[in-house]
Write a protein that holds these residues in place. Structure first.
Motif, PDB file in Angstrom:
ATOM      1  N   PRO A  64       1.125  -1.624  -0.242  1.00  0.00           N
ATOM      2  CA  PRO A  64       0.092  -0.520   0.000  1.00  0.00           C
ATOM      3  C   PRO A  64       1.059   1.475  -0.209  1.00  0.00           C
ATOM      4  O   PRO A  64       0.569   2.191  -0.394  1.00  0.00           O
ATOM      5  CB  PRO A  64      -0.706  -0.006   1.392  1.00  0.00           C
ATOM      6  CG  PRO A  64       0.258  -0.747   2.470  1.00  0.00           C
ATOM      7  CD  PRO A  64       0.741  -2.242   1.109  1.00  0.00           C
ATOM      8  N   LEU A  65       1.561   1.212   0.594  1.00  0.00           N
ATOM      9  CA  LEU A  65       2.849   2.507   1.254  1.00  0.00           C
ATOM     10  C   LEU A  65       3.077   2.601  -0.893  1.00  0.00           C
ATOM     11  O   LEU A  65       3.265   4.147  -1.470  1.00  0.00           O
ATOM     12  CB  LEU A  65       3.924   2.012   1.697  1.00  0.00           C
ATOM     13  CG  LEU A  65       5.169   3.404   2.087  1.00  0.00           C
ATOM     14  CD1 LEU A  65       4.291   4.588   2.447  1.00  0.00           C
ATOM     15  CD2 LEU A  65       6.168   3.159   2.862  1.00  0.00           C
ATOM     16  N   GLN A  66       3.328   1.612  -0.833  1.00  0.00           N
ATOM     17  CA  GLN A  66       4.233   2.431  -3.077  1.00  0.00           C
ATOM     18  C   GLN A  66       2.721   2.707  -3.984  1.00  0.00           C
ATOM     19  O   GLN A  66       3.612   3.774  -4.512  1.00  0.00           O
ATOM     20  CB  GLN A  66       4.781   1.128  -3.367  1.00  0.00           C
ATOM     21  CG  GLN A  66       5.206   1.699  -5.094  1.00  0.00           C
ATOM     22  CD  GLN A  66       5.866  -0.362  -5.577  1.00  0.00           C
ATOM     23  OE1 GLN A  66       5.346  -1.301  -5.830  1.00  0.00           O
ATOM     24  NE2 GLN A  66       7.167   0.551  -5.741  1.00  0.00           N
ATOM     25  N   LEU A  67       2.107   2.091  -3.417  1.00  0.00           N
ATOM     26  CA  LEU A  67       0.720   2.259  -4.216  1.00  0.00           C
ATOM     27  C   LEU A  67       0.257   3.793  -4.131  1.00  0.00           C
ATOM     28  O   LEU A  67       0.149   5.314  -4.994  1.00  0.00           O
ATOM     29  CB  LEU A  67      -0.083   1.416  -4.267  1.00  0.00           C
ATOM     30  CG  LEU A  67      -0.282   0.286  -4.425  1.00  0.00           C
ATOM     31  CD1 LEU A  67      -1.373  -0.534  -3.676  1.00  0.00           C
ATOM     32  CD2 LEU A  67      -0.420  -0.185  -5.949  1.00  0.00           C
ATOM     33  N   GLN A  68      -0.144   4.684  -2.546  1.00  0.00           N
ATOM     34  CA  GLN A  68       0.043   5.384  -1.945  1.00  0.00           C
ATOM     35  C   GLN A  68       1.314   6.754  -2.012  1.00  0.00           C
ATOM     36  O   GLN A  68       0.443   7.969  -3.023  1.00  0.00           O
ATOM     37  CB  GLN A  68      -0.012   5.585  -0.468  1.00  0.00           C
ATOM     38  CG  GLN A  68      -1.154   5.107  -0.089  1.00  0.00           C
ATOM     39  CD  GLN A  68      -0.981   4.590   1.112  1.00  0.00           C
ATOM     40  OE1 GLN A  68      -0.095   5.305   2.501  1.00  0.00           O
ATOM     41  NE2 GLN A  68      -1.953   3.925   2.397  1.00  0.00           N
ATOM     42  N   GLN A  69       2.116   6.528  -2.904  1.00  0.00           N
ATOM     43  CA  GLN A  69       2.865   7.219  -2.779  1.00  0.00           C
ATOM     44  C   GLN A  69       2.756   8.039  -4.305  1.00  0.00           C
ATOM     45  O   GLN A  69       3.584   8.961  -4.917  1.00  0.00           O
ATOM     46  CB  GLN A  69       4.633   6.473  -3.005  1.00  0.00           C
ATOM     47  CG  GLN A  69       6.355   7.264  -2.989  1.00  0.00           C
ATOM     48  CD  GLN A  69       7.154   7.305  -2.926  1.00  0.00           C
ATOM     49  OE1 GLN A  69       7.804   5.604  -1.806  1.00  0.00           O
ATOM     50  NE2 GLN A  69       7.822   7.845  -3.333  1.00  0.00           N
ATOM     51  N   PHE A  70       2.731   6.907  -5.441  1.00  0.00           N
ATOM     52  CA  PHE A  70       2.305   7.284  -6.949  1.00  0.00           C
ATOM     53  C   PHE A  70       0.733   7.538  -6.910  1.00  0.00           C
ATOM     54  O   PHE A  70       1.004   7.973  -8.191  1.00  0.00           O
ATOM     55  CB  PHE A  70       2.649   6.484  -7.661  1.00  0.00           C
ATOM     56  CG  PHE A  70       3.837   6.303  -8.202  1.00  0.00           C
ATOM     57  CD1 PHE A  70       5.091   6.983  -8.505  1.00  0.00           C
ATOM     58  CD2 PHE A  70       4.489   5.322  -7.424  1.00  0.00           C
ATOM     59  CE1 PHE A  70       5.926   7.047  -8.275  1.00  0.00           C
ATOM     60  CE2 PHE A  70       6.338   5.008  -7.238  1.00  0.00           C
ATOM     61  CZ  PHE A  70       7.325   5.690  -7.620  1.00  0.00           C
ATOM     62  N   GLY A  71       0.429   7.738  -5.741  1.00  0.00           N
ATOM     63  CA  GLY A  71      -1.569   7.965  -6.106  1.00  0.00           C
ATOM     64  C   GLY A  71      -1.702   6.492  -6.939  1.00  0.00           C
ATOM     65  O   GLY A  71      -3.130   8.032  -8.056  1.00  0.00           O
ATOM     66  N   ALA A  72      -1.839   5.576  -7.299  1.00  0.00           N
ATOM     67  CA  ALA A  72      -2.288   4.578  -7.970  1.00  0.00           C
ATOM     68  C   ALA A  72      -3.201   3.114  -7.174  1.00  0.00           C
ATOM     69  O   ALA A  72      -3.109   2.431  -7.650  1.00  0.00           O
ATOM     70  CB  ALA A  72      -1.347   3.836  -8.543  1.00  0.00           C
TER      71      ALA A  72
END
Length: 346
Positions: free
Chosen positions: A228-236
């Motif tokens: 979830p952190l990677q997805l949140q970082q890019f708004g994906a």
């Protein structure tokens, strides 16, 4: 419920969670540290010094297994097997790729796994509240207990953060070439990504099956996220359409439709601002199991796949799913459900 039994709902199913016993840990048994020596002798010596000093400070024992990258799968497998037999844990020291290699061994053996992160982004550690500073991570490790965390699999190969086809594996290969020339940093990784995206041309033709939904698509890349952190970082983050969330019950898929250079620049801008899902040509969705059948050239049966930063070739069809059995990660109780605040690259 006994302390060594953790609730786990496989694949985010809306059923009563199954009780899965956590591996037993004997505090008197030495922890087995698997250290990737790729960063060089001086860096490895610094890691060893921190770990050894912290163990001595707490009166704990540990065995430090330092190996080159090519030996990492073998050493990790041997350490995980020994950890289960000795009622201890195997501890991965390295970046997300090294962590993933050790996680595959720990998941297969059924032993607990600890983490001391030492990578560029450290998405897995940061998601689970593990400090990115070695001393703090080692100290927290010694107070941690095994907690179940979700892992995904692509053709049976466990991944912690992401797996992908198409453009993203190209990006990873370019990033390694840039790192070899300019060193390891988030800015180097960003410049490498910029160069890869600007020359993106190859299209994937995919037949995708997710449950009862079947469709054919053309895309530059298929990216699957378990973090979830990677997805949140890019708004994906995808729309919530199945039980659970990416990394906790489901996986997220992102597809990038073929677009021109100008649109690609706009996509990079959206990603840098954490608004990738709003960019033209980007589609995201949630799933728990997906089968992908790429159209390949005659005589070809394998496709290039990236799995937690490691590029390999896999036979088609490509089966991607949330695994029923979790990985038991050593986490401290007060860090188990904490996702750190997002930070931009320095």
């Amino acid at each position: 419920m006994p302390e060594d039994v953790q609730p786990w709902s496989a694949g985010g199913a809306a059923t009563r969670p199954a009780a899965i016993a956590a591996p037993r840990l004997d505090p008197a048994s030495p922890l087995l540290f698997v250290i990737n020596a790729a960063a060089g002798a001086q860096d490895v010596d610094a890691k060893r010094a921190v770990i050894e000093a912290t163990l001595a400070e707490r009166g704990r024992k540990g065995e430090l297994l330092v190996c080159r990258p090519e030996a990492l799968p073998r050493v990790a497998t041997e350490a995980a097997t020994a950890a289960l037999a000795r009622s201890t844990a195997v501890v991965a020291v390295g970046g997300d790729g090294s962590l993933s290699t050790v996680a595959r061994a720990a998941h297969s053996a059924g032993c607990a796994m600890g983490v001391i992160p030492h990578g560029t982004f450290n998405y897995f550690a940061r998601t689970h509240g593990i400090p990115t500073e070695p001393l703090a991570a080692t100290r927290q490790l010694l107070d941690a207990r095994p907690k179940p965390v979700q892992v995904g699999a692509i053709n049976g190969r466990v991944f912690l953060v992401n797996a992908s086809l198409g453009l993203y594996p190209d990006l990873l290969q370019d990033r390694e070439a840039f790192k070899a020339r300019f060193g390891r940093s988030r800015w180097v990784a960003f410049v490498a990504a910029f160069a890869t995206l600007l020359r993106a041309q190859r299209r994937l033709r995919l037949h995708i099956e997710t449950g009862a939904t079947v469709r054919d698509v053309q895309t530059l890349t298929l990216f699957v996220g378990n973090n979830p952190l990677q997805l949140q970082q890019f708004g994906a983050e995808p729309e919530d359409t199945v039980p659970g969330t990416p990394g906790d019950g489901s996986l997220a898929a992102l597809m990038l439709r073929p677009i021109g250079t100008l649109a690609m620049l706009g996509l990079m801008a959206h990603g840098a601002m954490g608004r990738l899902r709003e960019a033209a040509g980007v589609e995201s969705f949630e799933f728990t199991h997906m089968v992908v059948r790429p159209t390949l050239a005659p005589g070809h049966r394998k496709v290039v796949v990236a799995c937690d930063g490691e590029v390999t070739r896999m036979r088609t069809p490509i089966d991607i799913r949330v695994l029923d059995t979790p990985l038991f990660l050593l986490r401290r109780d007060d860090a188990a459900d904490r996702t750190p605040a997002l930070r931009t690259a320095p």
